[in-house]
Design a protein around this motif. Structure first.
Motif, PDB file in Angstrom:
ATOM      1  N   LYS A 105      38.537 -27.673   4.573  1.00 23.17           N
ATOM      2  CA  LYS A 105      37.420 -27.758   3.622  1.00 23.17           C
ATOM      3  C   LYS A 105      37.606 -26.790   2.451  1.00 23.17           C
ATOM      4  CE  LYS A 105      35.078 -30.598   6.255  1.00 23.17           C
ATOM      5  NZ  LYS A 105      35.065 -31.991   5.975  1.00 23.17           N
ATOM      6  N   ASN A 106      38.312 -25.711   2.681  1.00 23.53           N
ATOM      7  CA  ASN A 106      38.488 -24.668   1.672  1.00 23.53           C
ATOM      8  C   ASN A 106      39.602 -25.072   0.705  1.00 23.53           C
ATOM      9  OD1 ASN A 106      39.556 -22.273   0.391  1.00 23.53           O
ATOM     10  ND2 ASN A 106      38.372 -21.063   1.858  1.00 23.53           N
ATOM     11  N   PRO A 107      39.307 -25.210  -0.595  1.00 27.19           N
ATOM     12  CA  PRO A 107      40.322 -25.656  -1.556  1.00 27.19           C
ATOM     13  C   PRO A 107      41.492 -24.676  -1.722  1.00 27.19           C
ATOM     14  CG  PRO A 107      38.245 -25.184  -2.680  1.00 27.19           C
ATOM     15  CD  PRO A 107      38.002 -25.041  -1.210  1.00 27.19           C
ATOM     16  N   ILE A 108      41.232 -23.376  -1.576  1.00 30.16           N
ATOM     17  CA  ILE A 108      42.324 -22.395  -1.687  1.00 30.16           C
ATOM     18  C   ILE A 108      43.237 -22.510  -0.474  1.00 30.16           C
ATOM     19  CG2 ILE A 108      42.873 -19.930  -1.762  1.00 30.16           C
ATOM     20  CD1 ILE A 108      40.231 -19.601  -3.361  1.00 30.16           C
ATOM     21  N   LEU A 109      42.640 -22.626   0.704  1.00 29.93           N
ATOM     22  CA  LEU A 109      43.426 -22.799   1.922  1.00 29.93           C
ATOM     23  C   LEU A 109      44.218 -24.102   1.863  1.00 29.93           C
ATOM     24  CD1 LEU A 109      44.203 -21.796   4.731  1.00 29.93           C
ATOM     25  CD2 LEU A 109      42.166 -22.935   5.614  1.00 29.93           C
ATOM     26  N   ASN A 110      43.625 -25.128   1.318  1.00 29.20           N
ATOM     27  CA  ASN A 110      44.302 -26.408   1.140  1.00 29.20           C
ATOM     28  C   ASN A 110      45.596 -26.213   0.361  1.00 29.20           C
ATOM     29  OD1 ASN A 110      45.078 -28.936  -0.050  1.00 29.20           O
ATOM     30  ND2 ASN A 110      43.043 -29.738   0.348  1.00 29.20           N
ATOM     31  N   MET A 111      45.508 -25.507  -0.762  1.00 30.99           N
ATOM     32  CA  MET A 111      46.677 -25.253  -1.599  1.00 30.99           C
ATOM     33  C   MET A 111      47.717 -24.415  -0.843  1.00 30.99           C
ATOM     34  SD  MET A 111      46.795 -23.300  -5.273  1.00 30.99           S
ATOM     35  CE  MET A 111      46.275 -21.760  -4.521  1.00 30.99           C
ATOM     36  N   GLN A 112      47.250 -23.393  -0.134  1.00 33.38           N
ATOM     37  CA  GLN A 112      48.168 -22.535   0.610  1.00 33.38           C
ATOM     38  C   GLN A 112      48.899 -23.311   1.701  1.00 33.38           C
ATOM     39  OE1 GLN A 112      45.168 -19.605   1.795  1.00 33.38           O
ATOM     40  NE2 GLN A 112      46.333 -18.037   0.680  1.00 33.38           N
ATOM     41  N   VAL A 113      48.174 -24.112   2.452  1.00 37.52           N
ATOM     42  CA  VAL A 113      48.761 -24.855   3.559  1.00 37.52           C
ATOM     43  C   VAL A 113      49.759 -25.890   3.044  1.00 37.52           C
ATOM     44  CG1 VAL A 113      48.232 -26.489   5.406  1.00 37.52           C
ATOM     45  CG2 VAL A 113      46.873 -24.417   5.162  1.00 37.52           C
ATOM     46  N   ARG A 114      49.430 -26.561   1.955  1.00 38.17           N
ATOM     47  CA  ARG A 114      50.381 -27.514   1.357  1.00 38.17           C
ATOM     48  C   ARG A 114      51.684 -26.828   0.977  1.00 38.17           C
ATOM     49  NH1 ARG A 114      48.273 -32.495   0.118  1.00 38.17           N
ATOM     50  NH2 ARG A 114      46.003 -32.606   0.057  1.00 38.17           N
ATOM     51  N   ARG A 115      51.559 -25.630   0.396  1.00 33.16           N
ATOM     52  CA  ARG A 115      52.758 -24.887  -0.008  1.00 33.16           C
ATOM     53  C   ARG A 115      53.597 -24.510   1.218  1.00 33.16           C
ATOM     54  NH1 ARG A 115      50.694 -20.335  -2.123  1.00 33.16           N
ATOM     55  NH2 ARG A 115      51.349 -19.062  -0.390  1.00 33.16           N
ATOM     56  N   VAL A 116      52.960 -24.042   2.280  1.00 27.92           N
ATOM     57  CA  VAL A 116      53.693 -23.655   3.493  1.00 27.92           C
ATOM     58  C   VAL A 116      54.338 -24.882   4.146  1.00 27.92           C
ATOM     59  CG1 VAL A 116      53.500 -22.604   5.776  1.00 27.92           C
ATOM     60  CG2 VAL A 116      52.272 -21.602   3.844  1.00 27.92           C
ATOM     61  N   ALA A 117      53.628 -26.003   4.164  1.00 30.56           N
ATOM     62  CA  ALA A 117      54.200 -27.236   4.728  1.00 30.56           C
ATOM     63  C   ALA A 117      55.440 -27.651   3.946  1.00 30.56           C
ATOM     64  CB  ALA A 117      53.159 -28.354   4.717  1.00 30.56           C
ATOM     65  N   LYS A 118      55.381 -27.509   2.637  1.00 35.14           N
ATOM     66  CA  LYS A 118      56.536 -27.848   1.803  1.00 35.14           C
ATOM     67  C   LYS A 118      57.700 -26.888   2.074  1.00 35.14           C
ATOM     68  CE  LYS A 118      57.844 -28.734  -2.968  1.00 35.14           C
ATOM     69  NZ  LYS A 118      57.383 -28.826  -4.349  1.00 35.14           N
ATOM     70  N   MET A 119      57.393 -25.597   2.227  1.00 34.08           N
ATOM     71  CA  MET A 119      58.429 -24.597   2.542  1.00 34.08           C
ATOM     72  C   MET A 119      59.098 -24.919   3.871  1.00 34.08           C
ATOM     73  SD  MET A 119      56.418 -21.083   1.299  1.00 34.08           S
ATOM     74  CE  MET A 119      56.789 -20.293   2.813  1.00 34.08           C
ATOM     75  N   ALA A 120      58.327 -25.450   4.821  1.00 39.79           N
ATOM     76  CA  ALA A 120      58.851 -25.769   6.151  1.00 39.79           C
ATOM     77  C   ALA A 120      59.562 -27.122   6.178  1.00 39.79           C
ATOM     78  CB  ALA A 120      57.717 -25.763   7.170  1.00 39.79           C
ATOM     79  N   GLY A 121      59.491 -27.858   5.061  1.00 37.36           N
ATOM     80  CA  GLY A 121      60.138 -29.169   5.016  1.00 37.36           C
ATOM     81  C   GLY A 121      59.388 -30.236   5.784  1.00 37.36           C
ATOM     82  N   LEU A 122      58.101 -30.040   5.953  1.00 39.95           N
ATOM     83  CA  LEU A 122      57.276 -30.971   6.715  1.00 39.95           C
ATOM     84  C   LEU A 122      56.858 -32.120   5.807  1.00 39.95           C
ATOM     85  CD1 LEU A 122      56.179 -31.039   9.603  1.00 39.95           C
ATOM     86  CD2 LEU A 122      54.127 -29.930   8.769  1.00 39.95           C
ATOM     87  N   ASP A 123      57.435 -33.281   6.017  1.00 38.97           N
ATOM     88  CA  ASP A 123      57.169 -34.419   5.135  1.00 38.97           C
ATOM     89  C   ASP A 123      56.185 -35.429   5.712  1.00 38.97           C
ATOM     90  OD1 ASP A 123      58.895 -35.276   7.074  1.00 38.97           O
ATOM     91  OD2 ASP A 123      60.368 -36.101   5.700  1.00 38.97           O
ATOM     92  N   ASN A 124      55.809 -35.282   6.963  1.00 37.96           N
ATOM     93  CA  ASN A 124      54.834 -36.190   7.587  1.00 37.96           C
ATOM     94  C   ASN A 124      53.502 -35.480   7.786  1.00 37.96           C
ATOM     95  OD1 ASN A 124      55.813 -34.477   9.566  1.00 37.96           O
ATOM     96  ND2 ASN A 124      55.747 -36.006  11.168  1.00 37.96           N
ATOM     97  N   PHE A 125      53.131 -34.683   6.804  1.00 33.51           N
ATOM     98  CA  PHE A 125      51.953 -33.834   6.859  1.00 33.51           C
ATOM     99  C   PHE A 125      50.897 -34.352   5.886  1.00 33.51           C
ATOM    100  CE2 PHE A 125      49.680 -30.184   5.025  1.00 33.51           C
ATOM    101  CZ  PHE A 125      49.139 -29.640   6.167  1.00 33.51           C
ATOM    102  N   GLU A 126      49.630 -34.341   6.323  1.00 30.79           N
ATOM    103  CA  GLU A 126      48.548 -34.763   5.445  1.00 30.79           C
ATOM    104  C   GLU A 126      47.317 -33.892   5.687  1.00 30.79           C
ATOM    105  OE1 GLU A 126      45.879 -38.725   4.457  1.00 30.79           O
ATOM    106  OE2 GLU A 126      47.671 -38.915   5.670  1.00 30.79           O
ATOM    107  N   ILE A 127      46.658 -33.544   4.595  1.00 33.22           N
ATOM    108  CA  ILE A 127      45.399 -32.819   4.697  1.00 33.22           C
ATOM    109  C   ILE A 127      44.276 -33.812   4.595  1.00 33.22           C
ATOM    110  CG2 ILE A 127      43.878 -31.151   3.583  1.00 33.22           C
ATOM    111  CD1 ILE A 127      46.325 -29.487   2.946  1.00 33.22           C
ATOM    112  N   VAL A 128      43.355 -33.742   5.549  1.00 32.70           N
ATOM    113  CA  VAL A 128      42.218 -34.646   5.613  1.00 32.70           C
ATOM    114  C   VAL A 128      40.976 -33.833   5.281  1.00 32.70           C
ATOM    115  CG1 VAL A 128      40.931 -36.207   7.102  1.00 32.70           C
ATOM    116  CG2 VAL A 128      43.391 -35.919   7.439  1.00 32.70           C
TER     117      VAL A 128
END
Length: 75
Positions: free
Chosen positions: A51-74
């Protein structure tokens, strides 16, 4: 023995992080390690409820760093 019968590629891995706050810097390597583990286990998809827009941005960045391509934020 039951865990050996589970095939992660048949499952969606979902997390409810809707009540989480922003990530502090020292949490980022841990989250990245978790995402790399999920990727190595080959889950069909990983969903995270945020729900938190800042956390959303942070988590997307970490997922990208980890190479996680089957990841989605709901939302």
């Amino acid at each position: 023995d039951t865990m050996l019968k589970i095939k992660p590629s048949d499952y969606l891995c979902a997390f409810d992080a809707s009540k989480f706050d922003v990530l502090v810097q020292d949490m980022i390597p841990t989250l990245e390690g978790c995402f790399k583990l999920y990727k190595s286990k080959n889950f069909r998809k990983i969903d995270m409820i945020l729900k938190n827009p800042i956390l959303n941005m942070q988590v997307r960045r970490v997922a990208k760093m980890a190479g996680l391509d089957n990841f989605e934020i709901v939302a």
